[in-house]
Scaffold this motif. Structure first.
Motif, PDB file in Angstrom:
ATOM      1  N   VAL A  18      -6.333   1.937  24.194  1.00 50.55           N
ATOM      2  CA  VAL A  18      -6.729   3.209  24.818  1.00 50.55           C
ATOM      3  C   VAL A  18      -7.841   3.866  24.002  1.00 50.55           C
ATOM      4  O   VAL A  18      -8.867   4.303  24.547  1.00 50.55           O
ATOM      5  CB  VAL A  18      -5.514   4.150  24.950  1.00 50.55           C
ATOM      6  CG1 VAL A  18      -5.936   5.553  25.360  1.00 50.55           C
ATOM      7  CG2 VAL A  18      -4.518   3.577  25.953  1.00 50.55           C
TER       8      VAL A  18
ATOM      9  N   ALA B 155       9.827  10.516  17.330  1.00 50.67           N
ATOM     10  CA  ALA B 155       9.179   9.631  18.294  1.00 50.67           C
ATOM     11  C   ALA B 155       9.969   8.350  18.527  1.00 50.67           C
ATOM     12  O   ALA B 155       9.405   7.284  18.742  1.00 50.67           O
ATOM     13  CB  ALA B 155       7.753   9.318  17.846  1.00 50.67           C
TER      14      ALA B 155
ATOM     15  N   GLN C 129       3.874   2.455  15.418  1.00 55.83           N
ATOM     16  CA  GLN C 129       3.806   3.520  16.419  1.00 55.83           C
ATOM     17  C   GLN C 129       3.887   2.971  17.846  1.00 55.83           C
ATOM     18  O   GLN C 129       4.324   3.648  18.753  1.00 55.83           O
ATOM     19  CB  GLN C 129       2.603   4.427  16.177  1.00 55.83           C
ATOM     20  CG  GLN C 129       1.271   3.872  16.558  1.00 55.83           C
ATOM     21  CD  GLN C 129       0.913   4.263  17.957  1.00 55.83           C
ATOM     22  OE1 GLN C 129       1.439   5.228  18.507  1.00 55.83           O
ATOM     23  NE2 GLN C 129       0.015   3.503  18.554  1.00 55.83           N
TER      24      GLN C 129
ATOM     25  N   ARG D 258      -2.108   1.904  21.792  1.00 55.02           N
ATOM     26  CA  ARG D 258      -3.030   2.976  21.446  1.00 55.02           C
ATOM     27  C   ARG D 258      -4.403   2.409  21.091  1.00 55.02           C
ATOM     28  O   ARG D 258      -5.427   2.995  21.433  1.00 55.02           O
ATOM     29  CB  ARG D 258      -2.497   3.796  20.271  1.00 55.02           C
ATOM     30  CG  ARG D 258      -3.400   4.972  19.962  1.00 55.02           C
ATOM     31  CD  ARG D 258      -2.818   5.881  18.928  1.00 55.02           C
ATOM     32  NE  ARG D 258      -3.081   5.399  17.585  1.00 55.02           N
ATOM     33  CZ  ARG D 258      -2.750   6.049  16.478  1.00 55.02           C
ATOM     34  NH1 ARG D 258      -2.116   7.207  16.565  1.00 55.02           N
ATOM     35  NH2 ARG D 258      -3.013   5.563  15.299  1.00 55.02           N
TER      36      ARG D 258
ATOM     37  N   GLN E  79      -0.941   4.506  28.096  1.00 56.14           N
ATOM     38  CA  GLN E  79      -0.555   4.269  26.695  1.00 56.14           C
ATOM     39  C   GLN E  79       0.959   4.313  26.477  1.00 56.14           C
ATOM     40  O   GLN E  79       1.629   5.269  26.836  1.00 56.14           O
ATOM     41  CB  GLN E  79      -1.237   5.290  25.777  1.00 56.14           C
ATOM     42  CG  GLN E  79      -0.959   4.981  24.295  1.00 56.14           C
ATOM     43  CD  GLN E  79      -1.628   5.973  23.371  1.00 56.14           C
ATOM     44  OE1 GLN E  79      -2.742   6.429  23.641  1.00 56.14           O
ATOM     45  NE2 GLN E  79      -0.963   6.317  22.286  1.00 56.14           N
TER      46      GLN E  79
ATOM     47  N   TYR F 168      -5.853   6.736  29.206  1.00 53.81           N
ATOM     48  CA  TYR F 168      -4.719   7.184  28.393  1.00 53.81           C
ATOM     49  C   TYR F 168      -3.383   7.151  29.131  1.00 53.81           C
ATOM     50  O   TYR F 168      -2.340   6.919  28.519  1.00 53.81           O
ATOM     51  CB  TYR F 168      -5.025   8.597  27.886  1.00 53.81           C
ATOM     52  CG  TYR F 168      -3.838   9.296  27.296  1.00 53.81           C
ATOM     53  CD1 TYR F 168      -3.180   8.758  26.197  1.00 53.81           C
ATOM     54  CD2 TYR F 168      -3.357  10.470  27.848  1.00 53.81           C
ATOM     55  CE1 TYR F 168      -2.077   9.382  25.666  1.00 53.81           C
ATOM     56  CE2 TYR F 168      -2.262  11.103  27.319  1.00 53.81           C
ATOM     57  CZ  TYR F 168      -1.614  10.551  26.229  1.00 53.81           C
ATOM     58  OH  TYR F 168      -0.525  11.165  25.720  1.00 53.81           O
ATOM     59  N   GLU F 169      -3.404   7.359  30.453  1.00 56.52           N
ATOM     60  CA  GLU F 169      -2.154   7.380  31.228  1.00 56.52           C
ATOM     61  C   GLU F 169      -1.319   6.120  30.989  1.00 56.52           C
ATOM     62  O   GLU F 169      -0.116   6.110  31.215  1.00 56.52           O
ATOM     63  CB  GLU F 169      -2.434   7.454  32.743  1.00 56.52           C
ATOM     64  CG  GLU F 169      -3.011   8.752  33.228  1.00 56.52           C
ATOM     65  CD  GLU F 169      -4.526   8.742  33.277  1.00 56.52           C
ATOM     66  OE1 GLU F 169      -5.140   8.463  32.214  1.00 56.52           O
ATOM     67  OE2 GLU F 169      -5.087   8.995  34.343  1.00 56.52           O
TER      68      GLU F 169
ATOM     69  N   GLN G 143       3.945   6.133  20.300  1.00 60.92           N
ATOM     70  CA  GLN G 143       4.252   7.453  19.759  1.00 60.92           C
ATOM     71  C   GLN G 143       3.450   8.580  20.396  1.00 60.92           C
ATOM     72  O   GLN G 143       3.982   9.636  20.661  1.00 60.92           O
ATOM     73  CB  GLN G 143       4.020   7.434  18.257  1.00 60.92           C
ATOM     74  CG  GLN G 143       4.472   8.684  17.577  1.00 60.92           C
ATOM     75  CD  GLN G 143       4.710   8.446  16.102  1.00 60.92           C
ATOM     76  OE1 GLN G 143       5.633   7.766  15.704  1.00 60.92           O
ATOM     77  NE2 GLN G 143       3.854   9.000  15.296  1.00 60.92           N
ATOM     78  N   THR G 144       2.153   8.387  20.613  1.00 61.02           N
ATOM     79  CA  THR G 144       1.381   9.442  21.276  1.00 61.02           C
ATOM     80  C   THR G 144       1.124   9.095  22.741  1.00 61.02           C
ATOM     81  O   THR G 144       0.202   9.624  23.357  1.00 61.02           O
ATOM     82  CB  THR G 144       0.051   9.734  20.548  1.00 61.02           C
ATOM     83  OG1 THR G 144      -0.592   8.493  20.269  1.00 61.02           O
ATOM     84  CG2 THR G 144       0.286  10.491  19.260  1.00 61.02           C
ATOM     85  N   GLY G 145       1.936   8.213  23.284  1.00 60.44           N
ATOM     86  CA  GLY G 145       1.850   7.907  24.709  1.00 60.44           C
ATOM     87  C   GLY G 145       3.231   8.032  25.323  1.00 60.44           C
ATOM     88  O   GLY G 145       3.951   8.969  25.027  1.00 60.44           O
TER      89      GLY G 145
END
Lengths: 345, 260
Positions: free
Chosen positions: A261, A137, A294, A258, A271, A268-269, A274-276
């Motif tokens: 969000v 990531a 992250q 995050r 973010q 979420y769009e 790491q997970t965005g």
């Protein structure tokens, strides 16, 4: 010996990130003593291929058959795979967008070819491709090579600079046909809802981002709001009425951590992390974001980082070129006003 | 209806990851967790299999570090787990990975839906998902933000897909490989019973030969890992009598330094 680049388009217009991929392809082609061939499929292919010529492509294959008139993975992959099998280009490049990623991966496996995804740097050494790309990531990077006769590469947005446009350059066009017809397509697109235009984080030159601190909005929840979570209301109001005006003045995209969000402050769009989305703008303004590892993974590639946070100890300040220790709900409106004065004059 | 999810163990999202003196990637003593994107695909696998009164299986490819992710999946509620371990295979190359994955799906036989998380944070890519679909000759539906309908009787699936340009509704025939986005569901936490079940689970291990897979040649190779360049920034904390003054000075700096 040619280098291919897929020029992605949407509603008859090229994705500007494709010109960055074309720049990367041109560099490789020059090292090989070869030239660049653009692959342009779908609506308006001829005109887009003309643009590719002005950006440096020598040749273009165009196709606007019914099966490829809009983007369909099955049809596009088949067309690309057939071309690669016949012509055996050394490289096939594309922007590392959602579609670029799935299309090149599909065609790469069809031809048992190597794929390097999300490259941030590409060079040839003794005829071998060497690529740099993120891993874990973005917390570390890796150096990769490929030994197949054709290598597919997607390039990270904003890692390569789009080439200058030469209005007099021309491109040699060849129209091709796809072997697939609409009967062969098993995926049907029923409807499409356009995204809000301002979200495009990965292409943005400037990003204004908000975090958990967005809930410290001094505004009170209006009495007509019923039973809402006051933090959620305050943060949503802050994104719309405090951060968005700053983003508008700067022509920036709106990002979020995050924490923001997950708390339901913004979809979420937006973010980053790491997970965005992983972003690398010229300027990243982090408002009320502490800078968790992250989140840093998603934005540490930004050229200049500005942090606005109440907590002087927030880790985000260690990444920042400029920091303001203060309440974002005072600082951001003042910054918006100051920039408006400067940019207005 | 048999729904399969692939997962892997990756460092915790909050973990610091770095390259040590031997050039190896490490995250110290911090635990490995299920790849963060896979929490959504595992949850969706449980829900979809249950809705169709079907079966759910989770698969990991690689050494036994991935048992952590498989046990987490069992603890969440996936009944069957399976690991593929082929020491001769360079599974970092997606051609090799997808060949092994396709072998497992074929050996299981009755699978109609494979669900992936959007990407794997360790390899930082999603290419293996598309390559599995292609090797199987199945429909690929990527970036799914909602499964609107899944009908095993008619063999069809309808999904909402989230792209840079907006949301599309797609319908397709099964079997299919899909990748799902964060936000498609709220992943559950494993409960006590699940954790106990996971602790006792014996996870079968298959080799390439067990599946009759002839390994392709790895087309790519990783030469080295590097730590990112240290951000060599001299942070200027802007001083001023109040927020308005600080903001005005910041605006000035952004123009002076030609950032704007």
């Amino acid at each position: 010996m040619s280098v291919y680049v897929w020029i992605e388009s949407y509603a008859g217009r090229a994705n500007p990130s494709s010109w960055e991929a074309l720049a990367a392809a041109t560099k490789l082609a020059e090292d090989l003593g070869s030239d660049v061939t653009a692959l342009v499929f779908g609506e308006n292919a001829r005109a887009i291929a003309g643009d590719a010529g002005q950006f440096g492509a020598a040749n273009a294959y165009i196709c606007n058959d019914e099966a490829v008139n809009e983007y369909r993975l099955e049809a596009y992959a088949q067309l690309m795979t057939d071309l690669v099998k016949q012509q055996q280009p050394v490289f096939v490049l594309a922007a590392g967008s959602s579609r670029g990623r799935e299309l090149l991966a599909s065609s790469a496996v069809d031809t048992e070819s190597g794929l390097i995804a999300d490259a941030t740097d590409l060079r040839l050494e003794k005829g071998k491709i060497l690529a740099t790309r993120p891993a874990y990531a973005g917390k570390v990077s890796m150096e990769m090579t490929s030994n197949s006769s054709t290598t597919f590469v997607t390039v990270r947005a904003r890692a390569f600079q789009a080439p200058p446009k030469d209005a007099n350059a021309t491109v040699s066009l060849e129209e091709i046909q796809t072997a697939l017809t609409m009967k062969d397509i098993t995926v049907a697109a029923e409807s499409f809802a356009d995204a809000v235009a301002d979200v495009n984080l990965t292409d943005a030159a400037i990003i204004v981002s908000g975090g958990r601190g967005m809930a410290n909005n001094p505004k009170q929840v209006p009495s007509d709001q019923g039973a809402v979570d006051p933090n959620v209301w305050k943060a949503k109001d802050g994104f719309e009425n405090t951060l968005r005006p700053l983003a508008t003045v700067l022509g920036a995209a709106l990002g979020a951590s995050r924490a923001a969000v997950d708390a339901g402050y913004i979809p979420y769009e937006h973010q980053v992390g790491q997970t965005g989305k992983v972003v690398n703008p010229d300027l990243y303004i982090a408002c009320g974001i502490s800078g968790a590892i992250q989140h840093q993974a998603g934005m540490r590639g930004s050229k200049v980082i500005v942090a606005i946070n109440k907590d002087a100890e927030a880790p985000i300040f260690k990444l920042a070129r400029y920091g303001i220790v203060g309440d974002l709900y005072e600082v951001v409106p003042a910054l918006t006003a100051a920039l408006q004065r400067r940019l207005g004059s | 209806m048999h729904v399969v999810s692939f997962t892997r163990s990756t460092p915790d999202t909050a973990a610091k990851v770095w390259v040590d003196e031997e050039g190896q990637v490490t995250w110290g003593d911090v635990a490995s967790v299920v790849n963060p994107w896979d929490e959504y695909s595992l949850e969706e696998t449980i829900v979809q299999a249950k809705n169709c009164t079907g079966e759910a299986t989770v698969i990991a490819i690689g050494p036994d570090i991935h048992d952590d992710a498989l046990k987490h999946s069992i603890a969440m509620g996936i009944a069957n787990a399976l690991r593929i371990d082929e020491p001769n295979a360079d599974i970092r190359d997606s051609l090799v990975w997808s060949a092994l994955a396709a072998g497992a799906i074929r050996k299981l036989g009755n699978v109609e839906l494979v669900i992936f998380g959007k990407e794997s944070v360790d390899v930082a890519t999603d290419q293996h998902t598309y390559q599995l679909a292609r090797r199987l000759g199945w429909t690929m539906l990527s970036y799914v933000s909602n499964i609107i309908a899944l009908d095993p009787d008619t063999g069809t699936i309808r999904v909402e897909q989230m792209l840079e340009q907006g949301k599309r509704v797609l319908s397709a025939r099964l079997p299919a490989v899909i990748s799902v986005m964060k936000g498609i569901n709220e992943p559950r936490y494993p409960n006590f019973l699940g954790i106990r079940k996971a602790a006792k689970a014996e996870i079968p291990v298959w080799s390439a030969a067990d599946m009759g897979v002839e390994l392709p040649v790895a087309a790519t190779a990783i030469l080295a890992y590097h730590n990112p360049p240290v951000r060599d920034v001299a942070t200027e904390i802007i001083a001023g009598k109040d927020s308005a003054e600080k903001a005005a000075i910041l605006a000035e700096r952004l123009f002076e330094e030609k950032i704007l």
